[in-house]
Design a protein around this motif. Structure first.
Motif, PDB file in Angstrom:
ATOM      1  N   ARG A 169       0.861  -1.207   0.000  1.00  0.00           N
ATOM      2  CA  ARG A 169       0.000   0.000   0.000  1.00  0.00           C
ATOM      3  C   ARG A 169       0.889   1.246   0.000  1.00  0.00           C
ATOM      4  N   PRO A 170       0.492   2.261  -0.838  1.00  0.00           N
ATOM      5  CA  PRO A 170       1.380   3.438  -0.982  1.00  0.00           C
ATOM      6  C   PRO A 170       1.242   4.433   0.178  1.00  0.00           C
ATOM      7  N   ASN A 171       2.374   5.048   0.507  1.00  0.00           N
ATOM      8  CA  ASN A 171       2.450   6.204   1.406  1.00  0.00           C
ATOM      9  C   ASN A 171       1.684   5.997   2.702  1.00  0.00           C
ATOM     10  N   VAL A 172       0.841   6.937   2.978  1.00  0.00           N
ATOM     11  CA  VAL A 172       0.111   6.924   4.253  1.00  0.00           C
ATOM     12  C   VAL A 172      -0.925   5.811   4.314  1.00  0.00           C
ATOM     13  N   GLU A 173      -1.218   5.194   3.186  1.00  0.00           N
ATOM     14  CA  GLU A 173      -2.191   4.103   3.162  1.00  0.00           C
ATOM     15  C   GLU A 173      -1.639   2.837   3.838  1.00  0.00           C
ATOM     16  N   LEU A 174      -0.262   2.806   3.989  1.00  0.00           N
ATOM     17  CA  LEU A 174       0.362   1.665   4.687  1.00  0.00           C
ATOM     18  C   LEU A 174       0.096   1.840   6.183  1.00  0.00           C
ATOM     19  N   CYS A 175      -1.129   1.572   6.542  1.00  0.00           N
ATOM     20  CA  CYS A 175      -1.623   1.872   7.890  1.00  0.00           C
ATOM     21  C   CYS A 175      -1.789   0.585   8.701  1.00  0.00           C
ATOM     22  N   ARG A 176      -1.451   0.686  10.006  1.00  0.00           N
ATOM     23  CA  ARG A 176      -1.660  -0.442  10.919  1.00  0.00           C
ATOM     24  C   ARG A 176      -3.133  -0.438  11.373  1.00  0.00           C
ATOM     25  N   ASP A 177      -3.962  -0.734  10.464  1.00  0.00           N
ATOM     26  CA  ASP A 177      -5.390  -0.693  10.752  1.00  0.00           C
ATOM     27  C   ASP A 177      -5.852  -2.012  11.378  1.00  0.00           C
ATOM     28  N   ALA A 178      -7.133  -2.050  11.692  1.00  0.00           N
ATOM     29  CA  ALA A 178      -7.694  -3.238  12.359  1.00  0.00           C
ATOM     30  C   ALA A 178      -7.519  -4.485  11.499  1.00  0.00           C
ATOM     31  N   ALA A 179      -7.681  -4.335  10.201  1.00  0.00           N
ATOM     32  CA  ALA A 179      -7.528  -5.493   9.303  1.00  0.00           C
ATOM     33  C   ALA A 179      -6.117  -6.052   9.377  1.00  0.00           C
ATOM     34  N   GLN A 180      -5.122  -5.100   9.472  1.00  0.00           N
ATOM     35  CA  GLN A 180      -3.726  -5.547   9.558  1.00  0.00           C
ATOM     36  C   GLN A 180      -3.487  -6.347  10.832  1.00  0.00           C
ATOM     37  N   PHE A 181      -3.992  -5.792  11.941  1.00  0.00           N
ATOM     38  CA  PHE A 181      -3.821  -6.503  13.220  1.00  0.00           C
ATOM     39  C   PHE A 181      -4.537  -7.859  13.215  1.00  0.00           C
ATOM     40  N   ARG A 182      -5.696  -7.868  12.602  1.00  0.00           N
ATOM     41  CA  ARG A 182      -6.454  -9.131  12.554  1.00  0.00           C
ATOM     42  C   ARG A 182      -5.744 -10.171  11.720  1.00  0.00           C
ATOM     43  N   LEU A 183      -5.136  -9.749  10.600  1.00  0.00           N
ATOM     44  CA  LEU A 183      -4.380 -10.695   9.751  1.00  0.00           C
ATOM     45  C   LEU A 183      -3.161 -11.246  10.488  1.00  0.00           C
ATOM     46  N   ILE A 184      -2.466 -10.358  11.202  1.00  0.00           N
ATOM     47  CA  ILE A 184      -1.272 -10.802  11.958  1.00  0.00           C
ATOM     48  C   ILE A 184      -1.680 -11.783  13.042  1.00  0.00           C
ATOM     49  N   ASN A 185      -2.776 -11.451  13.748  1.00  0.00           N
ATOM     50  CA  ASN A 185      -3.263 -12.382  14.785  1.00  0.00           C
ATOM     51  C   ASN A 185      -3.655 -13.731  14.171  1.00  0.00           C
TER      52      ASN A 185
END
Length: 253
Positions: A169-185
């Motif tokens: 994801r480009p620039n500021v879109e590379l965000c540690r959002d809920a989806a990211q945390f859920r995927l890591i979990n």
């Protein structure tokens, strides 16, 4: 030793009695011949030198004593032989009875040992049957664990691919959002689950190896017991059925 001495005495007295009997038969024949001589006999002649007593001639008393002594000694040795034979018969009977009792004791020991072998063999076979079932169950468990691990591969690939793609994801879109945390979990949970399954798989495989070792040992033990039963029952006991009878052991057959 006593029997040997008695046999020697019997032979000696037998020879003496045979010689005495032979002498008496010869004397009887001579006297019978003399008794048939008469004045008309054609085979009579003069024998002037015979009109005398031989120095070695016995008297009626010594003749009677000699004959009596021979008969007495013969009867005495005969009775001694009878007594010795009775003693030998008793000894042989006792020995044969002892041997038969020992034979019965050995047969009883064989029967008891065979009963123990049969019982042990049946227990081993029962244990083997249970072990074979456990081997089958464990093999099915291992197959299920392997399938469970494999079933985790696709979800893991999906989660890891999503994380990989989202890393672009480009620039500021590379965000540690809920989806990211859920995927890591999700990846962590899948990793933990797979590691747990692999650990259980290793334990199950080790258990299967132990069960296979147990199976081999049981089969060896069963083979040993089967061979022991064959030797004792088919070979040893088969020979013992031809054990000599009491009469044969006593020397009468």
């Amino acid at each position: 030793m006593q029997a040997s001495n008695q046999m020697r005495l019997n032979r000696d007295h037998k020879e003496i009695c045979e010689m005495d009997w032979s002498d008496k038969v010869e004397t009887y024949n001579i006297d019978d011949k003399c008794g048939r001589y008469n004045n008309q006999s054609t085979n009579i002649q003069f024998h002037p030198s015979s009109v005398k007593f031989e120095e070695s001639a016995s008297t009626p008393e010594t003749w009677a004593k000699f004959s009596h002594d021979n008969i007495y000694k013969a009867e005495r040795e005969k009775q001694a032989s009878v007594n010795l034979r009775a003693l030998i018969d008793n000894i042989l009977h006792d020995v044969s009875e002892d041997l038969r009792m020992q034979c019965a004791a050995v047969n009883e020991a064989f029967a008891k040992h065979l009963e123990e072998l049969d019982d042990t063999k049946h227990k081993l076979e029962h244990h083997l049957k249970k072990t074979l079932k456990e081997i089958g169950d464990q093999e099915a468990n291992i197959a299920a664990l392997k399938q469970a691990i494999k079933d985790k591969e696709a979800p893991m690939k999906v989660a890891q691919t999503r994380l990989y793609d989202r890393s672009f994801r480009p620039n500021v879109e590379l965000c540690r959002d809920a989806a990211q945390f859920r995927l890591i979990n999700e990846v962590e949970e899948l990793t933990e689950s797979i590691e747990s399954l692999k650990k259980k798989l290793l334990e199950a495989e080790q258990s299967l190896r132990n069960l296979e070792d147990t199976r081999m040992n049981l089969e060896k033990e069963i083979a040993v017991k089967t061979n022991s039963i064959f030797i004792d029952r088919q070979k040893c006991l088969a020979h013992r059925t031809r054990y000599p009878s009491t009469l044969k052991l006593a020397g009468y057959q």
